[in-house]
Design a protein around this motif. Sequence first.
Motif, PDB file in Angstrom:
ATOM      1  N   LYS A  98      24.779   5.919 -33.565  1.00 22.77           N
ATOM      2  CA  LYS A  98      25.952   5.775 -32.701  1.00 22.77           C
ATOM      3  C   LYS A  98      25.949   4.397 -32.026  1.00 22.77           C
ATOM      4  O   LYS A  98      26.995   3.757 -31.897  1.00 22.77           O
ATOM      5  N   ALA A  99      24.773   3.924 -31.623  1.00 19.25           N
ATOM      6  CA  ALA A  99      24.671   2.607 -30.987  1.00 19.25           C
ATOM      7  C   ALA A  99      25.064   1.503 -31.967  1.00 19.25           C
ATOM      8  O   ALA A  99      25.734   0.541 -31.594  1.00 19.25           O
ATOM      9  N   GLY A 100      24.646   1.635 -33.217  1.00 19.40           N
ATOM     10  CA  GLY A 100      25.011   0.650 -34.229  1.00 19.40           C
ATOM     11  C   GLY A 100      26.513   0.588 -34.444  1.00 19.40           C
ATOM     12  O   GLY A 100      27.101  -0.488 -34.567  1.00 19.40           O
ATOM     13  N   ILE A 108      18.518  -4.555 -30.211  1.00 19.79           N
ATOM     14  CA  ILE A 108      19.796  -4.394 -29.506  1.00 19.79           C
ATOM     15  C   ILE A 108      20.313  -2.973 -29.696  1.00 19.79           C
ATOM     16  O   ILE A 108      20.810  -2.347 -28.756  1.00 19.79           O
ATOM     17  N   ILE A 109      20.176  -2.447 -30.902  1.00 21.20           N
ATOM     18  CA  ILE A 109      20.611  -1.065 -31.165  1.00 21.20           C
ATOM     19  C   ILE A 109      19.809  -0.092 -30.312  1.00 21.20           C
ATOM     20  O   ILE A 109      20.357   0.842 -29.728  1.00 21.20           O
ATOM     21  N   ALA A 110      18.498  -0.306 -30.194  1.00 19.90           N
ATOM     22  CA  ALA A 110      17.654   0.556 -29.353  1.00 19.90           C
ATOM     23  C   ALA A 110      18.081   0.464 -27.891  1.00 19.90           C
ATOM     24  O   ALA A 110      18.142   1.477 -27.187  1.00 19.90           O
ATOM     25  N   VAL A 111      18.384  -0.730 -27.429  1.00 20.50           N
ATOM     26  CA  VAL A 111      18.810  -0.915 -26.035  1.00 20.50           C
ATOM     27  C   VAL A 111      20.135  -0.196 -25.797  1.00 20.50           C
ATOM     28  O   VAL A 111      20.295   0.517 -24.798  1.00 20.50           O
ATOM     29  N   ILE A 112      21.090  -0.349 -26.711  1.00 24.43           N
ATOM     30  CA  ILE A 112      22.373   0.329 -26.555  1.00 24.43           C
ATOM     31  C   ILE A 112      22.181   1.844 -26.578  1.00 24.43           C
ATOM     32  O   ILE A 112      22.806   2.574 -25.806  1.00 24.43           O
TER      33      ILE A 112
END
Length: 116
Positions: A19-21, A77-81
């Motif tokens: 979902k973040a991606g 960045i995906i992990a952070v989002i």
Amino acid sequence: MRKIDEQQAKAKLEKGFEKAGKLLNDKQKLDIFLDKLEIKLKMVPVVGESLSMLPVLFSLVKSFIAGEYKEIPLGSIIAVISALAYFLSPVDLLPDFFPGVGLLDDAAVVGACLML
């Protein structure tokens, strides 16, 4: 109420990667997400070291989107989002409206993100 452990926190973080991606690739939705996150950050007290990193993570994503900071890997960045989305979500393991404990799972998920 039970405390979230490290494995659960990591699983919750990883569950949000897809979902973040998608969010990262939709500028309009990402802008709305960041606006909502900024509002929530102003209303939530800092709980421990992990949640004190939320404004930094928020700034990191905004800088990445603006093209000001590109050295960070896309996976990070995906992990952070994903961690920020978990924090923003009203539906999580320990709902935020429980005083004192409602943010513990959020802190655990943000902590798991910081460990990656």
